[in-house]
Each structure stands twice: as structure tokens, then as C-alpha cells.
Design a protein around this motif. Structure first.
Motif, PDB file in Angstrom:
ATOM      1  N   ALA A   1       0.861  -1.205  -0.130  1.00 35.14           N
ATOM      2  CA  ALA A   1      -0.058   0.077  -0.022  1.00 35.14           C
ATOM      3  C   ALA A   1       0.806   1.359   0.186  1.00 35.14           C
ATOM      4  N   ILE A   2       1.786   1.332   0.840  1.00 33.37           N
ATOM      5  CA  ILE A   2       2.740   2.577   0.961  1.00 33.37           C
ATOM      6  C   ILE A   2       3.514   2.601  -0.562  1.00 33.37           C
ATOM      7  N   LYS A   3       4.028   1.591  -1.218  1.00 33.58           N
ATOM      8  CA  LYS A   3       4.538   1.748  -2.530  1.00 33.58           C
ATOM      9  C   LYS A   3       3.524   2.246  -3.527  1.00 33.58           C
ATOM     10  N   TRP A   4       2.330   1.984  -3.498  1.00 34.29           N
ATOM     11  CA  TRP A   4       1.345   2.165  -4.385  1.00 34.29           C
ATOM     12  C   TRP A   4       0.907   4.052  -4.371  1.00 34.29           C
ATOM     13  N   LEU A   5       1.351   4.393  -3.246  1.00 30.34           N
ATOM     14  CA  LEU A   5       1.245   6.026  -2.839  1.00 30.34           C
ATOM     15  C   LEU A   5       1.729   6.650  -3.946  1.00 30.34           C
ATOM     16  N   GLU A   6       2.692   6.543  -4.612  1.00 32.70           N
ATOM     17  CA  GLU A   6       3.384   7.015  -5.947  1.00 32.70           C
ATOM     18  C   GLU A   6       2.716   6.987  -7.040  1.00 32.70           C
ATOM     19  N   ASN A   7       1.649   5.939  -7.113  1.00 34.41           N
ATOM     20  CA  ASN A   7       1.197   5.441  -8.481  1.00 34.41           C
ATOM     21  C   ASN A   7      -0.372   5.541  -8.534  1.00 34.41           C
ATOM     22  N   VAL A   8      -1.124   6.163  -7.451  1.00 33.89           N
ATOM     23  CA  VAL A   8      -2.455   6.369  -7.809  1.00 33.89           C
ATOM     24  C   VAL A   8      -2.597   7.840  -8.306  1.00 33.89           C
ATOM     25  N   ASP A   9      -3.825   8.252  -9.154  1.00 34.39           N
ATOM     26  CA  ASP A   9      -3.992   9.603  -9.601  1.00 34.39           C
ATOM     27  C   ASP A   9      -4.846  10.425  -8.497  1.00 34.39           C
ATOM     28  N   THR A  10      -5.666   9.773  -7.848  1.00 34.51           N
ATOM     29  CA  THR A  10      -6.465  10.480  -7.074  1.00 34.51           C
ATOM     30  C   THR A  10      -6.732   9.289  -5.854  1.00 34.51           C
ATOM     31  N   ALA A  11      -6.714   9.963  -4.571  1.00 35.66           N
ATOM     32  CA  ALA A  11      -6.761   9.290  -3.336  1.00 35.66           C
ATOM     33  C   ALA A  11      -8.201   9.541  -2.467  1.00 35.66           C
ATOM     34  N   LEU A  12      -8.642   8.328  -1.842  1.00 38.12           N
ATOM     35  CA  LEU A  12      -9.677   8.689  -0.892  1.00 38.12           C
ATOM     36  C   LEU A  12      -9.273   8.169   0.335  1.00 38.12           C
ATOM     37  N   VAL A  13      -8.828   9.225   1.270  1.00 38.60           N
ATOM     38  CA  VAL A  13      -8.248   8.942   2.444  1.00 38.60           C
ATOM     39  C   VAL A  13      -9.665   8.716   3.347  1.00 38.60           C
ATOM     40  N   VAL A  14      -9.636   7.402   3.955  1.00 39.52           N
ATOM     41  CA  VAL A  14     -10.925   7.077   4.725  1.00 39.52           C
ATOM     42  C   VAL A  14     -10.406   6.943   6.195  1.00 39.52           C
ATOM     43  N   MET A  15     -11.366   7.542   6.877  1.00 36.62           N
ATOM     44  CA  MET A  15     -10.954   7.872   8.382  1.00 36.62           C
ATOM     45  C   MET A  15     -12.464   7.139   9.090  1.00 36.62           C
ATOM     46  N   ASP A  16     -12.097   6.516  10.242  1.00 39.46           N
ATOM     47  CA  ASP A  16     -13.316   6.127  11.000  1.00 39.46           C
ATOM     48  C   ASP A  16     -13.660   7.477  12.049  1.00 39.46           C
ATOM     49  N   SER A  17     -14.785   8.170  11.756  1.00 35.06           N
ATOM     50  CA  SER A  17     -15.261   9.304  12.500  1.00 35.06           C
ATOM     51  C   SER A  17     -15.306   9.237  13.830  1.00 35.06           C
ATOM     52  N   THR A  18     -15.353   7.944  14.468  1.00 39.50           N
ATOM     53  CA  THR A  18     -15.377   7.785  16.043  1.00 39.50           C
ATOM     54  C   THR A  18     -14.096   7.936  16.563  1.00 39.50           C
ATOM     55  N   ARG A  19     -13.127   7.703  15.528  1.00 37.50           N
ATOM     56  CA  ARG A  19     -11.758   7.693  16.455  1.00 37.50           C
ATOM     57  C   ARG A  19     -10.923   9.074  16.319  1.00 37.50           C
ATOM     58  N   ASP A  20      -9.810   9.247  16.843  1.00 35.20           N
ATOM     59  CA  ASP A  20      -9.092  10.258  16.815  1.00 35.20           C
ATOM     60  C   ASP A  20      -8.351  10.604  15.375  1.00 35.20           C
ATOM     61  N   PRO A  21      -8.667  11.656  14.610  1.00 33.82           N
ATOM     62  CA  PRO A  21      -8.057  11.362  13.190  1.00 33.82           C
ATOM     63  C   PRO A  21      -6.575  12.046  13.167  1.00 33.82           C
ATOM     64  N   TYR A  22      -6.113  12.894  14.125  1.00 38.89           N
ATOM     65  CA  TYR A  22      -4.634  13.316  13.874  1.00 38.89           C
ATOM     66  C   TYR A  22      -3.748  12.222  14.495  1.00 38.89           C
ATOM     67  N   THR A  23      -3.469  11.257  13.599  1.00 39.72           N
ATOM     68  CA  THR A  23      -2.698  10.213  13.961  1.00 39.72           C
ATOM     69  C   THR A  23      -1.390  10.362  12.923  1.00 39.72           C
ATOM     70  N   GLN A  24      -0.338   9.727  13.198  1.00 42.51           N
ATOM     71  CA  GLN A  24       0.711   9.772  12.471  1.00 42.51           C
ATOM     72  C   GLN A  24       0.473   8.867  11.101  1.00 42.51           C
ATOM     73  N   VAL A  25      -0.076   7.963  11.206  1.00 40.44           N
ATOM     74  CA  VAL A  25      -0.548   7.234   9.944  1.00 40.44           C
ATOM     75  C   VAL A  25      -1.336   8.195   9.032  1.00 40.44           C
ATOM     76  N   ASN A  26      -2.491   8.693   9.515  1.00 43.86           N
ATOM     77  CA  ASN A  26      -3.129   9.623   8.613  1.00 43.86           C
ATOM     78  C   ASN A  26      -2.198  10.752   7.910  1.00 43.86           C
ATOM     79  N   ILE A  27      -1.462  11.392   9.084  1.00 42.44           N
ATOM     80  CA  ILE A  27      -0.688  12.760   8.680  1.00 42.44           C
ATOM     81  C   ILE A  27       0.238  12.076   7.660  1.00 42.44           C
TER      82      ILE A  27
END
Lengths: 207, 126
Positions: free
Chosen positions: A119-145
């Protein structure tokens, strides 16, 4: 970055590419596969992958080609890519707690780590990204950032999806506060609530 | 079991040339059950490489890392910004920020706030 946009535009024109790659990113259990299934079912009539409450159910990139989304006058053809959830830790004991044998859990953990790398390697190859977050959790995480930062650095269009609106303790406002620079769409992939708003955003922001 | 904290200066990190060396240096120390406090932030590219290398090293004993970084969240896109940042490093200046990294089995919770990082460490019960 204007140069990258121009480069991508030329690349698309000269390769004769009609469709874009749309990647679904996020941490494990954010509802990426539920959303991928919803999009795929709505526009192709088929689901994409298995959904589970056990983390790391998706351990390899799942692809659905030629998904055509139409909203109003806009029409976009895409290859939908459901990515394994990105994490910084994987403990096989967590899977044992979900009832798996030690061997099954160790195998799943190994596959999960490979999936994260893919998944990390694909970060360079997508044209558009949907970044999906669980809105019951704290979004300010290092993974999301880190996901968003790397996509931004490559000038890849991002739509942040505040998922799980159907849950009572969902707080999508926190996601808007954490990522004010991005377009945020609040949905429930499970119930389909406001999914049309997401389709409009995909048609509008994808390139 | 004692928990060892290690504070690493940006000068020590400067000696690690290239992202791969820096990431390997960090992971080697974290695998030794140390919680590191680095005197600099990590770029998005470094964080991505750190996550990749971390995943590649996970096994039955080492279950991964927890980390957070303060500063460095601005996007460096143009070559002039990159040049400026590299020049600061070459001239011995500090780009600022800090990073906290530790083994996930020792870090119960790590939380980022706009101006601080809070960390709760302890041995997790088996």
C-alpha cells in the motif's frame, strides 16, 4: 505543483488513458473495503472484497477495473484500488484474541505487513486518493498525517472521507478540524448515507 | 523491566547519510527496547520509509513501532524550498522539530497535539 499536473496531463493524453487510478487509503478498520464494495456495487453491480471486524482483512491491493461514475454532466472512468490498511504495528497475538490459531495468526500478521508495504509503495502511483477515516476515532494520527503528507507532496488530489456516520459517537467535525486544507465528505459506507455527495466529489476533484 | 529513554541530537543524526541509513539507525535502537527522542522532525518521505522498513522487520518478537513528530508537517514542494532546507543542514543549522519513537510493546499511547506530544509508556501485560 503545476509542473507535475502538466506532466500527468501529458502522460494521460499520450498514453491514450481514459481512466484514472483511484486509491482508497487509511488505517485498518476505517471502512475502506465497505466503501470499495459500495462504490463497486453501485456502478458495476459486483462487490470487491470481504469485510471483517478483525483488522487487516485486506492484505493485498484489490483492484476493480473500468468503474464508471456518472453524476450530472460529469463522467469518470476509474480503476478502483482498495488498499490494505496502513499501520505501524502488527501483533499476531491480536488475531489470536479474535479466535485464530497461533499459526493462522502468524500467517495473517506476515501477510498484513507485506500488504502495508504494498500500500505504501502504491502511494506514488495513484492518480486520486480517498483517505478513509473512522469518524469515531481521533483522526490526528501519524498514519493519517503521513499518508496525506506523501500524497500532498506528489500533488495527488485527496478527498478525505469521514466514514461511519451511522455510529452514534461519530464526530466528523474533528476530521474537518484536523485536515482543513482538504475536501472532507461525511458518509456512512455501510448504510450508503450521503454516498452521492462522495460521487459528486470524485467526479469534481479527480484528475 | 526498565524503560530506557535515549535523546539523540540532530548532529548525531546528520552523520547518518541518506534516509535508509537514518531509518536503519532508528529501528536498530528501537528494537533494543529504547524510546528515542530525536532533536528533529522527520520529513514525510522519511516517515514513509520508516513505516516500510518497520513493517519489513516485524516478527513474533518485534511488533512494530509507535511514533510521532512535531514540526516538519509543511510540504516542501519547490526546488527552492528543498535547496533552502538542504543549505540549512549543510551549513550546520537546525531545521527544528522533534520526534518520539519507541517499540509498540512499550508505548501504550502516543498523542500528538499542535504544540506537544504526550506519551504513555509501560510494559503491556501478556
Amino acid at each position: 505543483m503545476p509542473f507535475r499536473r502538466l506532466f500527468n496531463w501529458f502522460r494521460r493524453i499520450f498514453r491514450g488513458r481514459k481512466s484514472i487510478s483511484l486509491g482508497l487509503y487509511g488505517p485498518p478498520n476505517a471502512g475502506k473495503t465497505t466503501l470499495a464494495n459500495k462504490i463497486s456495487l453501485d456502478w458495476t453491480g459486483e462487490e470487491m472484497g470481504k469485510v471483517s471486524e478483525i483488522p487487516h482483512e485486506t492484505r493485498a491491493v484489490q483492484k476493480k477495473e473500468h468503474v464508471v461514475v456518472k453524476t450530472g454532466a460529469n463522467k469518470i472512468e476509474m480503476n478502483l484500488l482498495d488498499m490494505p490498511g496502513i499501520a505501524t504495528k502488527v501483533d499476531y497475538k491480536e488475531f489470536v484474541e479474535h479466535g485464530m490459531s497461533k499459526e493462522e495468526a502468524q500467517k495473517r500478521a506476515k501477510e498484513a505487513t507485506s500488504g502495508v508495504i504494498e500500500a505504501i509503495k502504491w502511494l506514488e502511483n495513484v492518480d486520486t486518493a480517498l483517505v478513509v477515516m473512522d469518524s469515531t476515532r481521533d483522526p490526528y494520527t501519524q498514519v493519517n498525517i503521513t499518508i496525506i503528507g506523501n500524497l500532498e507532496a506528489r500533488d495527488i488530489p485527496i478527498i478525505v472521507v469521514a466514514n461511519k456516520l451511522d455510529l452514534e459517537d461519530s464526530k466528523p467535525g474533528k476530521i474537518r478540524e484536523a485536515f482543513p486544507q482538504h475536501h472532507v465528505v461525511e458518509i456512512s459506507a455501510k448504510t450508503g448515507k450521503d454516498i452521492d455527495v462522495l460521487y459528486d466529489a470524485i467526479a469534481k476533484y479527480s484528475r | 523491566m526498565d524503560i530506557e529513554l535515549e535523546f539523540i541530537s540532530s548532529d548525531a543524526l546528520k552523520e547518518k547519510i541518506g534516509t535508509e541509513n537514518k531509518v536503519n539507525y532508528i529501528l536498530d535502537r528501537v528494537r533494543g527496547n529504547k524510546i528515542l527522542i530525536l532533536e528533529e522532525s522527520l520529513s514525510y518521505e522519511e516517515r514513509k520509509k520508516l513505516m516500510e522498513a518497520d513493517m519489513a522487520q516485524i516478527d513474533d518478537e518485534f511488533t512494530g513501532i509507535e511514533f510521532d513528530t512535531l514540526g516538519g508537517d509543511e510540504i516542501v514542494k519547490t526546488w527552492t524550498e528543498k535547496l533552502k532546507k538542504n543549505l540549512i543542514k549543510i551549513l550546520g543549522g537546525k531545521t527544528g522539530g522533534l520526534t518520539v519513537i519507541g517499540p509498540s510493546k512499550l508505548i501504550r499511547e502516543i498523542k500528538k497535539h499542535p504544540q506537544k506530544i504526550s506519551l504513555l509508556a509501560g510494559i503491556k501485560e501478556e
